[in-house]
Design an enzyme around this catalytic site. Structure first.
Site, PDB file in Angstrom:
ATOM      1  N   VAL A  60      -3.596   0.105   7.968  1.00 41.19           N
ATOM      2  CA  VAL A  60      -4.983  -0.016   8.430  1.00 41.19           C
ATOM      3  C   VAL A  60      -5.645  -1.341   8.065  1.00 41.19           C
ATOM      4  CG1 VAL A  60      -5.461   2.455   8.500  1.00 41.19           C
ATOM      5  CG2 VAL A  60      -5.818   1.187   6.366  1.00 41.19           C
ATOM      6  N   TYR A  61      -5.064  -2.102   7.162  1.00 45.36           N
ATOM      7  CA  TYR A  61      -5.694  -3.371   6.794  1.00 45.36           C
ATOM      8  C   TYR A  61      -5.683  -4.310   8.000  1.00 45.36           C
ATOM      9  CZ  TYR A  61      -5.030  -1.917   1.888  1.00 45.36           C
ATOM     10  OH  TYR A  61      -5.048  -1.241   0.692  1.00 45.36           O
ATOM     11  N   GLY A  62      -6.874  -4.651   8.452  1.00 46.84           N
ATOM     12  CA  GLY A  62      -6.963  -5.542   9.609  1.00 46.84           C
ATOM     13  C   GLY A  62      -6.381  -4.949  10.861  1.00 46.84           C
ATOM     14  N   LYS A  88       1.375   1.500   3.560  1.00 50.40           N
ATOM     15  CA  LYS A  88       0.785   2.836   3.468  1.00 50.40           C
ATOM     16  C   LYS A  88       0.554   3.433   4.850  1.00 50.40           C
ATOM     17  CE  LYS A  88      -1.956   1.034  -0.378  1.00 50.40           C
ATOM     18  NZ  LYS A  88      -2.100  -0.335   0.149  1.00 50.40           N
TER      19      LYS A  88
END
Length: 324
Positions: A60-62, A88
């Site tokens: 989900v990062y970015g 993750k």
């Protein structure tokens, strides 16, 4: 750099982990302070030079762009076999049944998507980003076990949940002979110590290593009280989990006093305190400036006296766990 095993597993990691939430494409609605490939280059090079081999990111990062940047950085600045790569699964990547959560469909879809973005055929540590109350634990743990057996992940980890939830997941894995978690990525700092009550005892008993996120309380323990940065001014999540109370102020001021007495940056003192906990394997540091990683590595050589520890801890007050 110091190295150690992640919990009682055989996986060797650097005692400082590179947190890759600092990297991403801001055009995808990510953090305005995130670094793109060009801006991140010196950070990755410094990590390699300092011997930081444990790199942690998430799908989900970015909106996936962090994984893409990390994958390109591994190719450009190091070798895949020299990096312990972690990512993750759980957060929302898109609409639809496989776009979020920990169902079998989501786990299988998201591991393949992460591997594609990272440009690799396996990750060393695959972590559930949060607990999913809508999916049976048995379904999640079997799917994660199958990811390992398919060679797409070497080890499994978890992040930010109640101790009873983690214990239940480990029990289910043991009951069926499935792969257990070897790590817990939980929030832990001088401003959030609630994991000491139940989670850390459970981790010690289970041989699970802690890799804390926000060991500097999103920078609040690394600068004088009230000082703002571009990140803190545009970080609504940070404002939710840290209230800015008078108790917090007293803790931050204590860090400043110990740091002034030693003539070292506050970040080194705050990280050195986190590293005193025997369950902690590697705090995760998300750098945006050159001195962030240098301070983190220097903290490994800071050995706090009992008096200093008492000074740092005396103003902490009971609070609710946050972040999950």
């Amino acid at each position: 750099m110091e190295y150690g095993h992640l919990g009682t597993s055989g996986l060797t990691v650097s005692r400082i982990a590179l947190g890759c939430m600092s990297f991403g494409d801001t055009s995808r609605g990510f953090n305005t302070w995130a670094l793109d490939d060009a801006a991140a280059e010196p950070v990755f090079r410094q990590a390699v030079e300092l011997g930081i081999t444990f790199w942690d990111t998430a799908n989900v990062y970015g909106a996936g762009s962090s994984e893409e940047i990390v994958g390109r950085a591994i190719t450009a600045y190091t070798r895949r076999e020299d990096i312990v790569l972690a990512t993750k699964v759980h957060g929302k990547m898109h609409e639809g049944p496989g776009g979020s959560g920990l169902s079998r469909k989501a786990v299988m879809e998201q591991i393949d998507a992460s591997l594609t973005r990272l440009g690799t055929d396996y990750v060393d540590l695959y972590q559930i980003h949060r607990f999913d109350p809508t999916t049976p634990v048995e379904e999640t743990m079997e799917a994660l076990h199958d990811v390992v057996k398919a060679g797409k992940a070497r080890y499994l980890g978890a992040s930010s949940m109640w101790a009873w939830q983690f214990a239940k997941m480990q029990y289910v894995a043991d009951l069926h002979g499935w792969t257990r978690f070897v790590s817990m990525q939980n929030q832990y700092s001088l401003l959030q110590r609630e994991e000491e009550r139940e989670m850390f005892g459970l981790l010690a008993d289970q041989g699970v290593g802690s890799i804390p996120w926000s060991p500097l309380a999103r920078g609040r323990l690394a600068r004088p009280w009230g000082e703002q940065t571009a990140r803190s001014e545009s970080d609504p999540f940070g404002r939710r989990i840290f209230t800015g109370s008078d108790d917090d102020r007293r803790v931050v001021e204590a860090v400043a006093r110990v740091a002034d007495g030693r003539g070292i940056p506050m970040a080194q003192v705050a990280l050195a305190w986190v590293l005193t906990n025997p369950v902690v394997t590697a705090p995760i540091v998300g750098p945006t400036k050159p001195h962030h990683l240098a301070d983190a590595v220097a903290a490994l050589d800071v050995h706090l006296s009992p008096e200093e520890v008492a000074t740092l801890e005396e103003h902490y007050t009971v609070r609710l766990p946050t972040g999950f």
